[in-house]
Design an enzyme around this catalytic site. Structure first.
Site, short mmCIF file in Angstrom:
data_model
loop_
_atom_site.label_atom_id
_atom_site.label_comp_id
_atom_site.label_asym_id
_atom_site.label_seq_id
_atom_site.Cartn_x
_atom_site.Cartn_y
_atom_site.Cartn_z
N ASP A 235 -82.34 8.41 30.02
CA ASP A 235 -81.92 7.13 30.61
C ASP A 235 -80.41 6.97 30.61
O ASP A 235 -79.83 6.45 31.56
CB ASP A 235 -82.56 5.97 29.84
CG ASP A 235 -84.03 5.80 30.16
OD1 ASP A 235 -84.48 6.31 31.20
OD2 ASP A 235 -84.74 5.16 29.37
N TYR B 122 -82.74 -2.92 25.11
CA TYR B 122 -82.10 -3.65 24.01
C TYR B 122 -82.71 -5.03 23.85
O TYR B 122 -82.93 -5.51 22.73
CB TYR B 122 -80.60 -3.73 24.30
CG TYR B 122 -79.72 -4.26 23.20
CD1 TYR B 122 -80.20 -4.45 21.91
CD2 TYR B 122 -78.39 -4.56 23.45
CE1 TYR B 122 -79.37 -4.94 20.91
CE2 TYR B 122 -77.55 -5.04 22.46
CZ TYR B 122 -78.05 -5.23 21.20
OH TYR B 122 -77.22 -5.71 20.21
#
EC number: 2.7.1.23
Length: 255
Positions: free
Chosen positions: A44, A157
Protein backbone atom coordinates in the site's frame (compact mmCIF):
# COMPACT_ATOMS: atom_id res chain seq x y z
CA UNK A 1 -11.45 -2.46 -20.25
CA UNK A 2 -9.19 -2.90 -23.29
CA UNK A 3 -5.61 -2.07 -22.40
CA UNK A 4 -2.71 -2.03 -24.84
CA UNK A 5 -0.16 0.21 -23.14
CA UNK A 6 0.92 -0.48 -19.57
CA UNK A 7 3.68 0.97 -17.40
CA UNK A 8 5.39 -0.89 -14.55
CA UNK A 9 6.62 0.68 -11.31
CA UNK A 10 8.42 -1.13 -8.52
CA UNK A 11 11.03 -0.59 -5.81
CA UNK A 12 14.44 -1.48 -7.24
CA UNK A 13 15.59 -2.45 -3.74
CA UNK A 14 12.70 -4.87 -3.29
CA UNK A 15 13.43 -8.33 -1.89
CA UNK A 16 11.02 -9.64 -4.54
CA UNK A 17 13.13 -8.70 -7.57
CA UNK A 18 13.07 -12.28 -8.89
CA UNK A 19 9.26 -12.18 -9.10
CA UNK A 20 9.34 -8.70 -10.60
CA UNK A 21 11.83 -9.81 -13.27
CA UNK A 22 9.49 -12.69 -14.15
CA UNK A 23 6.61 -10.25 -14.64
CA UNK A 24 8.80 -7.95 -16.74
CA UNK A 25 9.64 -10.79 -19.13
CA UNK A 26 5.99 -11.71 -19.76
CA UNK A 27 4.74 -8.35 -21.00
CA UNK A 28 5.86 -5.30 -22.95
CA UNK A 29 5.84 -2.02 -21.09
CA UNK A 30 5.87 1.63 -22.13
CA UNK A 31 6.82 4.94 -20.56
CA UNK A 32 4.57 6.05 -17.72
CA UNK A 33 3.38 9.14 -19.60
CA UNK A 34 2.22 6.95 -22.53
CA UNK A 35 0.44 4.30 -20.45
CA UNK A 36 -3.25 3.49 -20.25
CA UNK A 37 -2.68 1.75 -16.90
CA UNK A 38 0.11 2.10 -14.34
CA UNK A 39 0.96 -1.17 -12.56
CA UNK A 40 2.56 -0.68 -9.14
CA UNK A 41 4.21 -3.71 -7.55
CA UNK A 42 4.75 -3.67 -3.77
CA UNK A 43 2.46 -2.74 -0.90
CA UNK A 44 0.00 0.00 0.00
CA UNK A 45 2.83 2.43 0.81
CA UNK A 46 4.45 1.97 -2.58
CA UNK A 47 1.09 2.49 -4.28
CA UNK A 48 0.26 5.63 -2.29
CA UNK A 49 3.64 7.21 -3.02
CA UNK A 50 3.22 6.62 -6.74
CA UNK A 51 -0.39 7.81 -6.78
CA UNK A 52 0.85 11.10 -5.33
CA UNK A 53 3.65 11.21 -7.87
CA UNK A 54 1.60 10.46 -10.99
CA UNK A 55 -2.04 11.31 -10.21
CA UNK A 56 -1.74 14.44 -12.35
CA UNK A 57 -1.55 12.16 -15.42
CA UNK A 58 -5.12 10.91 -14.81
CA UNK A 59 -4.10 7.30 -15.58
CA UNK A 60 -5.70 4.37 -13.66
CA UNK A 61 -3.52 2.48 -11.17
CA UNK A 62 -3.45 -1.28 -10.68
CA UNK A 63 -1.60 -2.47 -7.58
CA UNK A 64 -0.01 -5.92 -7.29
CA UNK A 65 0.58 -6.96 -3.70
CA UNK A 66 4.07 -8.02 -2.65
CA UNK A 67 3.83 -6.21 0.68
CA UNK A 68 2.33 -7.23 4.01
CA UNK A 69 -1.27 -5.96 4.04
CA UNK A 70 -2.02 -4.69 0.57
CA UNK A 71 -5.52 -3.39 1.27
CA UNK A 72 -5.45 -1.28 -1.89
CA UNK A 73 -3.68 -3.96 -3.91
CA UNK A 74 -4.59 -7.03 -5.96
CA UNK A 75 -3.19 -10.51 -5.31
CA UNK A 76 -0.24 -11.61 -7.43
CA UNK A 77 -1.22 -13.72 -10.45
CA UNK A 78 1.63 -13.50 -12.92
CA UNK A 79 0.05 -15.44 -15.78
CA UNK A 80 -3.32 -13.68 -15.64
CA UNK A 81 -2.08 -10.16 -14.95
CA UNK A 82 -3.26 -8.61 -18.22
CA UNK A 83 -6.54 -10.53 -18.22
CA UNK A 84 -7.28 -9.40 -14.66
CA UNK A 85 -6.63 -5.79 -15.69
CA UNK A 86 -8.91 -6.15 -18.72
CA UNK A 87 -11.69 -7.56 -16.50
CA UNK A 88 -11.13 -5.19 -13.58
CA UNK A 89 -13.58 -2.81 -11.94
CA UNK A 90 -12.81 0.87 -11.35
CA UNK A 91 -13.03 2.60 -7.97
CA UNK A 92 -12.94 6.40 -7.97
CA UNK A 93 -11.23 7.97 -4.96
CA UNK A 94 -11.62 11.68 -4.23
CA UNK A 95 -8.66 12.86 -2.15
CA UNK A 96 -8.64 15.28 0.75
CA UNK A 97 -7.20 18.74 0.25
CA UNK A 98 -5.31 19.95 3.32
CA UNK A 99 -4.22 23.53 3.92
CA UNK A 100 -1.96 24.24 6.89
CA UNK A 101 -0.43 27.35 8.40
CA UNK A 102 2.66 27.11 10.58
CA UNK A 103 4.05 29.27 13.36
CA UNK A 104 6.21 31.16 10.85
CA UNK A 105 3.13 32.23 8.91
CA UNK A 106 3.85 29.92 5.97
CA UNK A 107 0.87 28.34 4.15
CA UNK A 108 1.12 24.87 2.59
CA UNK A 109 -1.30 22.60 0.75
CA UNK A 110 -1.20 18.85 0.21
CA UNK A 111 -3.47 16.02 -0.92
CA UNK A 112 -4.30 12.84 0.99
CA UNK A 113 -5.80 9.63 -0.35
CA UNK A 114 -6.25 7.99 3.07
CA UNK A 115 -6.26 10.61 5.79
CA UNK A 116 -5.12 13.93 7.16
CA UNK A 117 -3.88 13.62 10.72
CA UNK A 118 -2.70 16.09 13.35
CA UNK A 119 -0.75 14.92 16.36
CA UNK A 120 1.23 16.15 19.34
CA UNK A 121 4.93 16.77 18.84
CA UNK A 122 6.01 16.40 22.48
CA UNK A 123 5.00 14.43 25.56
CA UNK A 124 2.20 16.92 26.26
CA UNK A 125 -1.28 16.35 24.84
CA UNK A 126 -2.41 18.60 22.01
CA UNK A 127 -5.25 21.06 22.46
CA UNK A 128 -7.33 22.27 19.56
CA UNK A 129 -10.62 23.80 18.57
CA UNK A 130 -12.79 22.24 15.84
CA UNK A 131 -15.01 23.99 13.29
CA UNK A 132 -17.22 22.31 10.70
CA UNK A 133 -18.45 24.49 7.83
CA UNK A 134 -17.47 27.61 9.76
CA UNK A 135 -19.40 26.65 12.90
CA UNK A 136 -17.57 25.84 16.13
CA UNK A 137 -18.43 22.27 17.13
CA UNK A 138 -15.88 21.79 19.92
CA UNK A 139 -14.13 24.62 21.74
CA UNK A 140 -11.39 22.38 23.13
CA UNK A 141 -10.33 18.83 22.38
CA UNK A 142 -7.44 17.50 24.46
CA UNK A 143 -5.92 14.46 22.80
CA UNK A 144 -2.83 12.96 21.23
CA UNK A 145 -4.31 14.16 17.95
CA UNK A 146 -7.16 13.77 15.49
CA UNK A 147 -7.66 12.70 11.90
CA UNK A 148 -10.01 13.09 8.96
CA UNK A 149 -10.29 9.95 6.83
CA UNK A 150 -11.81 9.20 3.43
CA UNK A 151 -13.91 6.04 2.95
CA UNK A 152 -10.89 4.35 1.33
CA UNK A 153 -8.72 5.37 4.27
CA UNK A 154 -11.28 4.61 6.96
CA UNK A 155 -9.96 1.05 7.36
CA UNK A 156 -6.35 2.23 7.86
CA UNK A 157 -5.10 4.60 10.60
CA UNK A 158 -8.70 5.63 11.31
CA UNK A 159 -9.68 2.06 12.23
CA UNK A 160 -6.63 1.72 14.48
CA UNK A 161 -7.81 4.88 16.27
CA UNK A 162 -11.23 3.18 16.83
CA UNK A 163 -12.92 5.13 14.06
CA UNK A 164 -15.73 3.59 11.96
CA UNK A 165 -15.27 1.97 8.56
CA UNK A 166 -17.17 3.76 5.78
CA UNK A 167 -18.62 2.18 2.62
CA UNK A 168 -16.74 3.41 -0.42
CA UNK A 169 -19.79 5.13 -1.98
CA UNK A 170 -20.98 6.70 1.27
CA UNK A 171 -19.94 10.29 0.43
CA UNK A 172 -18.89 10.76 4.04
CA UNK A 173 -15.76 11.51 6.04
CA UNK A 174 -14.61 10.26 9.44
CA UNK A 175 -13.50 12.79 12.05
CA UNK A 176 -11.78 10.69 14.70
CA UNK A 177 -9.86 11.68 17.84
CA UNK A 178 -6.59 9.94 18.68
CA UNK A 179 -6.46 8.96 22.38
CA UNK A 180 -8.94 11.61 23.47
CA UNK A 181 -8.48 12.81 27.07
CA UNK A 182 -11.17 15.49 27.17
CA UNK A 183 -14.00 15.12 26.37
CA UNK A 184 -13.17 11.57 27.43
CA UNK A 185 -16.20 9.87 25.89
CA UNK A 186 -16.10 11.62 22.52
CA UNK A 187 -15.46 9.08 19.78
CA UNK A 188 -15.62 11.40 16.78
CA UNK A 189 -18.16 12.31 14.12
CA UNK A 190 -19.36 11.25 10.68
CA UNK A 191 -19.55 14.17 8.26
CA UNK A 192 -20.74 14.64 4.71
CA UNK A 193 -17.92 14.66 2.17
CA UNK A 194 -18.91 18.25 1.31
CA UNK A 195 -17.92 19.40 4.82
CA UNK A 196 -14.98 21.68 5.52
CA UNK A 197 -13.21 20.85 8.79
CA UNK A 198 -10.89 23.29 10.51
CA UNK A 199 -8.60 22.61 13.46
CA UNK A 200 -7.22 25.59 15.36
CA UNK A 201 -4.25 24.62 17.52
CA UNK A 202 -4.35 26.06 21.04
CA UNK A 203 -1.22 27.02 22.99
CA UNK A 204 1.16 26.28 20.12
CA UNK A 205 4.29 27.34 22.06
CA UNK A 206 3.76 24.92 24.92
CA UNK A 207 1.96 22.19 22.97
CA UNK A 208 3.39 22.07 19.41
CA UNK A 209 1.53 20.02 16.81
CA UNK A 210 2.45 18.50 13.45
CA UNK A 211 0.15 17.54 10.58
CA UNK A 212 0.39 14.94 7.81
CA UNK A 213 -1.42 14.32 4.55
CA UNK A 214 -0.82 10.59 4.07
CA UNK A 215 2.99 10.59 4.43
CA UNK A 216 3.74 14.30 3.85
CA UNK A 217 4.42 16.01 7.18
CA UNK A 218 4.34 19.66 8.27
CA UNK A 219 5.82 20.92 11.54
CA UNK A 220 4.66 23.41 14.17
CA UNK A 221 1.26 24.20 12.73
CA UNK A 222 -1.28 26.76 13.96
CA UNK A 223 -4.33 25.63 11.99
CA UNK A 224 -5.41 22.99 9.49
CA UNK A 225 -8.31 23.06 7.03
CA UNK A 226 -9.47 19.83 5.39
CA UNK A 227 -12.04 19.19 2.68
CA UNK A 228 -12.69 16.59 0.00
CA UNK A 229 -11.94 17.58 -3.58
CA UNK A 230 -13.33 16.17 -6.81
CA UNK A 231 -10.84 18.11 -8.93
CA UNK A 232 -8.21 15.35 -8.78
CA UNK A 233 -10.01 11.98 -8.83
CA UNK A 234 -7.88 8.85 -8.61
CA UNK A 235 -8.87 5.69 -10.49
CA UNK A 236 -7.90 2.40 -8.85
CA UNK A 237 -8.44 -0.92 -10.63
CA UNK A 238 -9.43 -4.06 -8.75
CA UNK A 239 -9.98 -7.65 -9.78
CA UNK A 240 -13.69 -8.22 -10.36
CA UNK A 241 -13.87 -10.84 -7.59
CA UNK A 242 -11.77 -8.76 -5.19
CA UNK A 243 -13.18 -5.21 -5.28
CA UNK A 244 -12.34 -2.47 -2.79
CA UNK A 245 -16.00 -2.24 -1.76
CA UNK A 246 -15.99 -5.96 -0.92
CA UNK A 247 -12.84 -5.55 1.15
CA UNK A 248 -14.30 -2.66 3.12
CA UNK A 249 -17.44 -4.68 3.89
CA UNK A 250 -15.35 -7.72 4.87
CA UNK A 251 -13.20 -5.60 7.19
CA UNK A 252 -16.31 -4.56 9.14
CA UNK A 253 -16.94 -8.20 10.01
CA UNK A 254 -13.39 -8.82 11.15
CA UNK A 255 -12.25 -10.30 7.83
Amino acid sequence: MNINKIALIYNHNSKHLAIIEEIKKLYNYCKIEEAEVIIVIGGDGELLHNIHRYMHLNIPFYGVNLGSLGFLMNPLDTKKLLQNIHDSTVSILNPLLMQVADTNGQIYTALAINEVSIFRKTNQAAKFRIEVNGIERMNELVADGALVATPAGSSAYNLSASGPILPLESNMLCLTPICSFRPRRWHGALLLSSATIKFEILNTNKRPVNATADFQEFNNITNVTVKSTKDKPVKLLFNKNHTLEDRIIKEQFGG
